[in-house]
Motif scaffolding. Sequence first.
Motif, mmCIF file in Angstrom:
data_model
loop_
_atom_site.group_PDB
_atom_site.id
_atom_site.type_symbol
_atom_site.label_atom_id
_atom_site.label_comp_id
_atom_site.label_asym_id
_atom_site.label_seq_id
_atom_site.Cartn_x
_atom_site.Cartn_y
_atom_site.Cartn_z
ATOM 1 N N GLU A 1 0.827 -1.212 0.000
ATOM 2 C CA GLU A 1 0.000 0.000 0.000
ATOM 3 C C GLU A 1 0.863 1.265 0.000
ATOM 4 N N ASP A 2 1.921 1.284 0.802
ATOM 5 C CA ASP A 2 2.801 2.459 0.831
ATOM 6 C C ASP A 2 3.475 2.671 -0.517
ATOM 7 N N PHE B 1 2.518 1.557 -3.512
ATOM 8 C CA PHE B 1 1.511 1.906 -4.517
ATOM 9 C C PHE B 1 1.159 3.392 -4.418
ATOM 10 N N ASN B 2 0.889 3.854 -3.206
ATOM 11 C CA ASN B 2 0.490 5.252 -3.028
ATOM 12 C C ASN B 2 1.628 6.222 -3.326
ATOM 13 N N TYR C 1 -6.431 -1.151 -7.702
ATOM 14 C CA TYR C 1 -5.866 -0.707 -6.436
ATOM 15 C C TYR C 1 -4.957 -1.771 -5.824
ATOM 16 N N LEU C 2 -3.770 -1.347 -5.463
ATOM 17 C CA LEU C 2 -2.702 -2.129 -4.840
ATOM 18 C C LEU C 2 -2.036 -3.143 -5.766
ATOM 19 N N GLU C 3 -2.526 -3.306 -6.987
ATOM 20 C CA GLU C 3 -1.921 -4.268 -7.916
ATOM 21 C C GLU C 3 -1.115 -3.573 -9.016
ATOM 22 N N THR D 1 7.792 -5.371 -0.779
ATOM 23 C CA THR D 1 7.092 -5.220 -2.046
ATOM 24 C C THR D 1 8.092 -5.282 -3.191
#
Length: 165
Positions: free
Chosen positions: A15-16, A18-19, A75-77, A104
């Motif tokens: 998540e970190d 990706f964002n 999202y997230l992928e 990741t």
Amino acid sequence: MPVINLQTYINAPVEDCFNLSRSVDMHLQSMQSHQEKAIAGITTGLMNLQDTVTWKATHFGLPFKMTVQITEMRYLEYFVDQMVSGPFKWFRHYHAFQAKGNGTLMLDEFVFKSPLSWLGKLVDRWVLKTYLHNLLQQRNEVIKQAAENVANTIRRADEYQHPMC
């Protein structure tokens, strides 16, 4: 068309990563040496599906403007940004994120084509592919450092609140 593939392992949650990868502010931080600015569209914060941003930057001592759009996102992928207008004839940047152990694996596939027919092909092969590869690695290193700093700060705070006896 030239293709640049990068793999960057980041010791932080998906998540970190990706964002941070879709953050206009993080992109600006990673491109400070090119005097990059977001001048239209989404100029701060996180980009989402169909959002556009227009960048103004200096490369090879020349000013450039380029508008890109997030054309795909799960999202997230993964997400994909593509040039809407700018100096390339075409480009597509695919960003993917896979959980690996406690971190990741961030994957980039950057495909591009310069204008100018055969001259553009020569420039792509002999100049731009290496230049863009280095630019993407620089960007990924800034994302990696930011994500790992956030993850380490959270881990330390959690250890402080839950000390091992």
